[in-house]
Design a protein around this motif. Structure first.
Motif, mmCIF file in Angstrom:
data_model
loop_
_atom_site.group_PDB
_atom_site.id
_atom_site.type_symbol
_atom_site.label_atom_id
_atom_site.label_comp_id
_atom_site.label_asym_id
_atom_site.label_seq_id
_atom_site.Cartn_x
_atom_site.Cartn_y
_atom_site.Cartn_z
ATOM 1 N N GLY A 115 41.115 29.303 45.000
ATOM 2 C CA GLY A 115 39.936 30.065 44.761
ATOM 3 C C GLY A 115 40.132 31.466 44.448
ATOM 4 N N SER A 116 41.125 32.098 44.508
ATOM 5 C CA SER A 116 41.695 33.328 44.225
ATOM 6 C C SER A 116 41.522 33.802 42.529
ATOM 7 C CB SER A 116 43.002 33.543 44.676
ATOM 8 O OG SER A 116 43.899 32.867 43.986
ATOM 9 N N GLY A 117 41.869 32.465 41.858
ATOM 10 C CA GLY A 117 41.669 32.745 40.428
ATOM 11 C C GLY A 117 40.124 32.870 40.170
ATOM 12 N N ARG A 118 39.309 32.471 40.734
ATOM 13 C CA ARG A 118 37.849 32.312 40.479
ATOM 14 C C ARG A 118 37.471 33.770 40.696
ATOM 15 N NH1 ARG A 118 36.478 28.828 36.822
ATOM 16 N NH2 ARG A 118 37.123 26.563 37.347
ATOM 17 N N VAL A 119 37.712 34.241 41.977
ATOM 18 C CA VAL A 119 37.483 35.695 42.584
ATOM 19 C C VAL A 119 38.164 36.710 41.383
ATOM 20 C CG1 VAL A 119 38.052 37.325 44.276
ATOM 21 C CG2 VAL A 119 37.505 35.032 44.921
ATOM 22 N N ALA A 120 39.324 36.716 41.069
ATOM 23 C CA ALA A 120 39.833 37.575 40.030
ATOM 24 C C ALA A 120 39.077 37.438 38.708
ATOM 25 C CB ALA A 120 40.991 37.116 39.783
ATOM 26 N N ALA A 121 38.491 36.418 38.357
ATOM 27 C CA ALA A 121 37.849 36.301 37.032
ATOM 28 C C ALA A 121 36.467 36.878 37.330
ATOM 29 C CB ALA A 121 37.784 34.643 36.514
ATOM 30 N N GLU A 122 35.959 36.617 38.445
ATOM 31 C CA GLU A 122 34.415 37.261 38.549
ATOM 32 C C GLU A 122 34.501 38.777 38.650
ATOM 33 O OE1 GLU A 122 31.262 37.163 42.230
ATOM 34 O OE2 GLU A 122 32.725 35.901 42.523
ATOM 35 N N PHE A 123 35.597 39.442 39.204
ATOM 36 C CA PHE A 123 35.557 40.814 39.139
ATOM 37 C C PHE A 123 36.280 41.659 38.052
ATOM 38 C CE2 PHE A 123 34.453 39.481 43.458
ATOM 39 C CZ PHE A 123 33.425 40.355 44.038
ATOM 40 N N SER A 124 37.044 40.816 37.258
ATOM 41 C CA SER A 124 37.712 41.412 36.201
ATOM 42 C C SER A 124 37.010 41.580 34.982
ATOM 43 C CB SER A 124 38.649 40.606 35.987
ATOM 44 O OG SER A 124 39.657 41.194 34.778
ATOM 45 N N SER A 125 37.092 42.886 34.383
ATOM 46 C CA SER A 125 36.508 43.135 33.005
ATOM 47 C C SER A 125 37.241 42.746 31.812
ATOM 48 C CB SER A 125 36.159 44.820 33.060
ATOM 49 O OG SER A 125 37.396 45.555 33.170
ATOM 50 N N VAL A 126 38.337 42.457 32.087
ATOM 51 C CA VAL A 126 39.364 41.909 30.951
ATOM 52 C C VAL A 126 39.627 40.388 31.280
ATOM 53 C CG1 VAL A 126 40.277 44.291 30.499
ATOM 54 C CG2 VAL A 126 41.593 42.716 32.220
ATOM 55 N N PRO A 127 40.359 39.724 30.428
ATOM 56 C CA PRO A 127 40.548 38.252 30.608
ATOM 57 C C PRO A 127 41.828 38.137 31.598
ATOM 58 C CG PRO A 127 40.543 39.017 28.269
ATOM 59 C CD PRO A 127 40.479 40.195 29.202
ATOM 60 N N VAL A 128 41.388 37.171 32.474
ATOM 61 C CA VAL A 128 42.269 36.706 33.453
ATOM 62 C C VAL A 128 42.653 35.560 33.367
ATOM 63 C CG1 VAL A 128 42.524 36.226 35.965
ATOM 64 C CG2 VAL A 128 41.295 38.083 35.325
#
Length: 304
Positions: A107-120
């Motif tokens: 689930g960490s990838g989803r968290v990163a994508a949710e909070f990032s303003s750039v592509p993850v």
């Protein structure tokens, strides 16, 4: 067009084919793309060890003319002080144009994508998925056969904890008439949640004996037993060495079958097999550069 790549389930066949076609162009004429990312910075945020994924992403960005920053040991970052994934990603997005993250937590990838303003881009998430590994694997198969339909593919090894396996299965179900044979010790069979996801969308069967059907395979994909994922080291000790691909077994395959492995290998493939014409695992690793170059260009290039 997706903004992030966290799961193979988030992309369709046309996106995969776009990546493959661009990767092929980049491999054939790398100089043409050598300045595509010259004003861009890649952040590699790795909470787990990596050789091929981290280095191939860094190589990909440098070949595109971009720059790289990041860490490969979370103990050297503010994570050591208790900083959350969300805040770490927010900070990385301040300094970079695209982020590749590997983390041990599902689930960490989803968290990163949710909070990032750039592509993850996920560089692997626990036992959950490894989407870019699956894409480079598919590119390797495509280069060999010129197609991704009408193939029989065997997956052998740790199908429970190997995070590439779910990503591959999710990718295979997007193509036509792919038959998958799943070989593993009973304790390491693919997780039911994953099999439920592909049930009715992918033709697969669970088998115990590779030797009986190896002659039917176009591709044999081998994975190591994931020692670091076992909750009980005793279970790992009992299962390690449960299978090995050697020249005797390989003599039973089709001559045009290819043998793949995401690496590192830890006894699953004998070194004598490296010289056989079916061995593709080192070329497979090299293909990671072209595939990841294509992903970086598509998700974070000037025209993205």
């Amino acid at each position: 067009m997706p903004k992030h790549l966290v799961s193979i389930k988030d992309i369709d066949r046309s996106f995969i084919e776009e990546v493959l076609k661009l990767a092929e162009k980049m491999e054939d004429n790398p100089d043409e793309y050598s300045e595509r990312m010259k004003k861009k910075i890649l952040a590699t945020i790795f909470f787990e060890p990596s050789t091929r994924t981290r280095l191939s992403f860094e190589s990909a960005m440098l070949r595109l003319g971009g720059k790289v920053l990041g860490f490969s040991d979370p103990n050297t970052s503010s994570v050591k002080k208790g900083e959350s994934i969300a805040d770490t990603i927010r900070m990385a997005a301040c300094y970079a144009d695209v982020i590749v993250m590997r983390h041990n937590l599902e689930g960490s990838g989803r968290v990163a994508a949710e909070f990032s303003s750039v592509p993850v881009i996920s560089g692997g998430t626990g036992v959950q998925e490894h989407p870019t590994q699956a894409l480079l694997d598919i590119y390797t198969i495509y280069k060999e056969f010129g197609r991704l339909d009408n193939l029989t593919i065997g997956l052998l090894g740790d199908l429970r904890y190997g995070r590439t396996i779910p990503s591959l299965l999710y990718a295979f179900m997007k193509f036509n008439n792919i038959k998958v044979k799943l070989y593993s010790p009973k304790q390491l069979r693919a997780r039911m949640t994953v099999l439920s996801d592909v049930e009715g969308k992918l033709d697969f069967e669970i088998l115990d004996n590779l030797e009986d059907t190896i002659s039917e395979l176009d591709v044999l994909y081998v994975t190591r037993i994931q020692k670091e994922r076992f909750p009980d080291e005793g279970d790992y000790e009992r299962l390690k060495g449960a299978f090995e691909i050697d020249t005797t077994l390989m003599s039973k395959t089709k001559m045009d079958m290819i043998l793949m492995h995401p690496l590192p290998r830890v006894g699953e493939i004998a070194y004598e097999v490296d010289d056989l014409p079916q061995a593709r695992y080192f070329q497979q690793a090299k293909n990671g550069v072209w595939t990841r170059m294509a992903l970086l260009e598509i998700l974070a290039g000037e025209e993205s």
